[in-house]
Scaffold this motif. Structure first.
Motif, mmCIF file in Angstrom:
data_model
loop_
_atom_site.group_PDB
_atom_site.id
_atom_site.type_symbol
_atom_site.label_atom_id
_atom_site.label_comp_id
_atom_site.label_asym_id
_atom_site.label_seq_id
_atom_site.Cartn_x
_atom_site.Cartn_y
_atom_site.Cartn_z
ATOM 1 N N SER A 95 0.832 -1.210 0.000
ATOM 2 C CA SER A 95 0.000 0.000 0.000
ATOM 3 C C SER A 95 0.863 1.256 0.000
ATOM 4 O O SER A 95 0.566 2.222 -0.715
ATOM 5 C CB SER A 95 -0.907 0.015 1.229
ATOM 6 O OG SER A 95 -1.914 -0.954 1.101
ATOM 7 N N ALA A 96 1.920 1.236 0.799
ATOM 8 C CA ALA A 96 2.805 2.404 0.857
ATOM 9 C C ALA A 96 3.489 2.629 -0.488
ATOM 10 O O ALA A 96 3.583 3.766 -0.972
ATOM 11 C CB ALA A 96 3.836 2.210 1.963
ATOM 12 N N LEU A 97 3.960 1.555 -1.102
ATOM 13 C CA LEU A 97 4.642 1.680 -2.398
ATOM 14 C C LEU A 97 3.658 2.151 -3.477
ATOM 15 O O LEU A 97 3.956 3.056 -4.264
ATOM 16 C CB LEU A 97 5.257 0.334 -2.795
ATOM 17 C CG LEU A 97 6.444 -0.140 -1.929
ATOM 18 C CD1 LEU A 97 6.724 -1.611 -2.168
ATOM 19 C CD2 LEU A 97 7.688 0.694 -2.229
ATOM 20 N N LEU A 98 2.475 1.535 -3.492
ATOM 21 C CA LEU A 98 1.467 1.898 -4.498
ATOM 22 C C LEU A 98 1.037 3.353 -4.320
ATOM 23 O O LEU A 98 0.869 4.097 -5.292
ATOM 24 C CB LEU A 98 0.279 0.949 -4.365
ATOM 25 C CG LEU A 98 -0.840 1.057 -5.384
ATOM 26 C CD1 LEU A 98 -0.313 0.868 -6.815
ATOM 27 C CD2 LEU A 98 -1.926 0.013 -5.099
ATOM 28 N N GLY A 99 0.881 3.769 -3.051
ATOM 29 C CA GLY A 99 0.479 5.151 -2.781
ATOM 30 C C GLY A 99 1.478 6.148 -3.344
ATOM 31 O O GLY A 99 1.096 7.199 -3.869
ATOM 32 N N GLN A 100 2.751 5.801 -3.266
ATOM 33 C CA GLN A 100 3.760 6.722 -3.794
ATOM 34 C C GLN A 100 3.703 6.809 -5.313
ATOM 35 O O GLN A 100 3.910 7.876 -5.898
ATOM 36 C CB GLN A 100 5.151 6.284 -3.335
ATOM 37 C CG GLN A 100 5.319 6.427 -1.826
ATOM 38 C CD GLN A 100 6.752 6.692 -1.412
ATOM 39 O OE1 GLN A 100 7.553 7.196 -2.182
ATOM 40 N NE2 GLN A 100 7.066 6.360 -0.174
ATOM 41 N N VAL A 101 3.394 5.687 -5.961
ATOM 42 C CA VAL A 101 3.280 5.732 -7.428
ATOM 43 C C VAL A 101 2.029 6.513 -7.838
ATOM 44 O O VAL A 101 2.049 7.284 -8.798
ATOM 45 C CB VAL A 101 3.293 4.301 -8.023
ATOM 46 C CG1 VAL A 101 2.983 4.321 -9.520
ATOM 47 C CG2 VAL A 101 4.651 3.657 -7.783
ATOM 48 N N VAL A 102 0.936 6.327 -7.089
ATOM 49 C CA VAL A 102 -0.282 7.111 -7.374
ATOM 50 C C VAL A 102 0.029 8.608 -7.261
ATOM 51 O O VAL A 102 -0.352 9.410 -8.119
ATOM 52 C CB VAL A 102 -1.437 6.706 -6.425
ATOM 53 C CG1 VAL A 102 -2.607 7.677 -6.540
ATOM 54 C CG2 VAL A 102 -1.906 5.286 -6.718
ATOM 55 N N ASP A 103 0.771 8.983 -6.229
ATOM 56 C CA ASP A 103 1.150 10.399 -6.078
ATOM 57 C C ASP A 103 1.980 10.881 -7.267
ATOM 58 O O ASP A 103 1.758 11.960 -7.809
ATOM 59 C CB ASP A 103 1.965 10.602 -4.795
ATOM 60 C CG ASP A 103 1.089 10.516 -3.552
ATOM 61 O OD1 ASP A 103 -0.149 10.533 -3.696
ATOM 62 O OD2 ASP A 103 1.654 10.414 -2.441
ATOM 63 N N ARG A 104 2.949 10.061 -7.679
ATOM 64 C CA ARG A 104 3.843 10.463 -8.764
ATOM 65 C C ARG A 104 3.130 10.496 -10.109
ATOM 66 O O ARG A 104 3.592 11.140 -11.046
ATOM 67 C CB ARG A 104 5.039 9.513 -8.845
ATOM 68 C CG ARG A 104 5.978 9.654 -7.653
ATOM 69 C CD ARG A 104 6.986 8.531 -7.606
ATOM 70 N NE ARG A 104 7.662 8.510 -6.310
ATOM 71 C CZ ARG A 104 8.947 8.247 -6.142
ATOM 72 N NH1 ARG A 104 9.706 7.967 -7.175
ATOM 73 N NH2 ARG A 104 9.475 8.246 -4.936
ATOM 74 N N ALA A 105 2.001 9.781 -10.221
ATOM 75 C CA ALA A 105 1.251 9.789 -11.478
ATOM 76 C C ALA A 105 0.648 11.170 -11.740
ATOM 77 O O ALA A 105 0.337 11.513 -12.887
ATOM 78 C CB ALA A 105 0.157 8.725 -11.450
ATOM 79 N N SER A 106 0.483 11.945 -10.681
ATOM 80 C CA SER A 106 0.048 13.347 -10.813
ATOM 81 C C SER A 106 -1.151 13.517 -11.737
ATOM 82 O O SER A 106 -1.115 14.327 -12.671
ATOM 83 C CB SER A 106 1.203 14.215 -11.324
ATOM 84 O OG SER A 106 2.318 14.075 -10.515
ATOM 85 N N GLY A 107 -2.199 12.733 -11.513
ATOM 86 C CA GLY A 107 -3.427 12.914 -12.276
ATOM 87 C C GLY A 107 -3.538 12.050 -13.513
ATOM 88 O O GLY A 107 -4.605 11.988 -14.135
ATOM 89 N N ARG A 108 -2.454 11.380 -13.924
ATOM 90 C CA ARG A 108 -2.554 10.474 -15.070
ATOM 91 C C ARG A 108 -3.252 9.180 -14.645
ATOM 92 O O ARG A 108 -3.215 8.813 -13.482
ATOM 93 C CB ARG A 108 -1.158 10.130 -15.609
ATOM 94 C CG ARG A 108 -0.502 11.273 -16.345
ATOM 95 C CD ARG A 108 0.949 10.979 -16.626
ATOM 96 N NE ARG A 108 1.744 11.028 -15.400
ATOM 97 C CZ ARG A 108 3.065 10.846 -15.344
ATOM 98 N NH1 ARG A 108 3.735 10.577 -16.449
ATOM 99 N NH2 ARG A 108 3.711 10.915 -14.201
ATOM 100 N N GLU A 109 -3.871 8.491 -15.599
ATOM 101 C CA GLU A 109 -4.474 7.214 -15.246
ATOM 102 C C GLU A 109 -3.363 6.181 -15.043
ATOM 103 O O GLU A 109 -2.257 6.322 -15.581
ATOM 104 C CB GLU A 109 -5.479 6.758 -16.294
ATOM 105 C CG GLU A 109 -4.888 6.420 -17.625
ATOM 106 C CD GLU A 109 -5.947 5.860 -18.573
ATOM 107 O OE1 GLU A 109 -7.147 5.886 -18.249
ATOM 108 O OE2 GLU A 109 -5.540 5.388 -19.638
#
Ligand SMILES: CC(C)(COP(=O)(O)OP(=O)(O)OC[C@H]1O[C@@H](n2cnc3c(N)ncnc32)[C@H](O)[C@@H]1OP(=O)(O)O)[C@@H](O)C(=O)NCCC(=O)NCCS
Length: 153
Positions: A95-109
């Motif tokens: 969850s922590a790792l995925l959350g960081q990638v979601v943040d880095r996606a910056s609005g992209r799908e």
């Protein structure tokens, strides 16, 4: 927990540790889908280091306990792998790792595929807002589920 973004191509010792984590972790998915032909179990160190996407890793002291791999395009992010050491599963590391990638996606799908029978992974993505797009049989005999995270929905 410490996070870092090392490149396995530039550190052979890290590459060995990462491949070991990948094999022990994805053995769980192979067990769940009933097939050890899944790509993460077929990969060797040369293929692992040749892949030019991005990595984020989680460490407990000197122990590598989790990793996520993804690549980015202008309009989307695709998650390639998420792996956690079996000894520390269900403690929020993915969850922590995925959350960081979601943040880095910056609005992209964000797109991801996992074994259809891999209920831990499907539940992980669902918990983080991914929606199931559908199932596909690739290669013959192995069913995957495709999921998508659409931040603007
Ligand atoms: C899937 C995987 C990455 C989850 O890692 P993890 O660090 O244990 O996951 P987390 O602790 O962050 O769990 C987050 C959520 O995922 C789901 N989940 C994780 N493990 C689960 C399990 N064994 N059974 C059911 N749901 C599970 C739950 O919804 C959980 O939330 P909760 O604990 O509040 O119920 C891990 O099991 C793993 O490495 N599996 C082998 C490799 C793999 O299958 N990768 C994904 C394919 S791309």
């Amino acid at each position: 927990m410490i996070f870092s973004s090392p490149d396995p191509a530039s550190d052979p010792y890290f590459a060995v540790a990462l491949l070991r984590l990948q094999k022990t972790s994805y053995a769980q998915e192979a067990e769940l889908v009933g097939d050890d032909r899944i790509p993460p179990l077929q990969e060797d160190e040369v293929e692992l280091t040749a892949w030019r996407g991005r990595w984020l890793t989680a460490w407990e002291g000197v122990d590598l306990v989790g990793a996520i791999a993804w690549w980015e395009a202008d309009d989307r992010v695709e998650i390639e792998k998420v792996m956690v050491s079996p000894t520390v599963m269900r403690r929020g590391i993915a969850s922590a790792l995925l959350g960081q990638v979601v943040d880095r996606a910056s609005g992209r799908e964000i797109l991801v595929a996992t074994g259809r029978a891999n209920t831990p992974a499907v539940a992980l993505y669902a918990k983080h807002g991914f929606r199931v797009e559908g199932d596909e049989e690739v290669p013959p005999g192995i069913w995957i589920t495709r999921l998508r995270y659409s931040p603007v929905e």
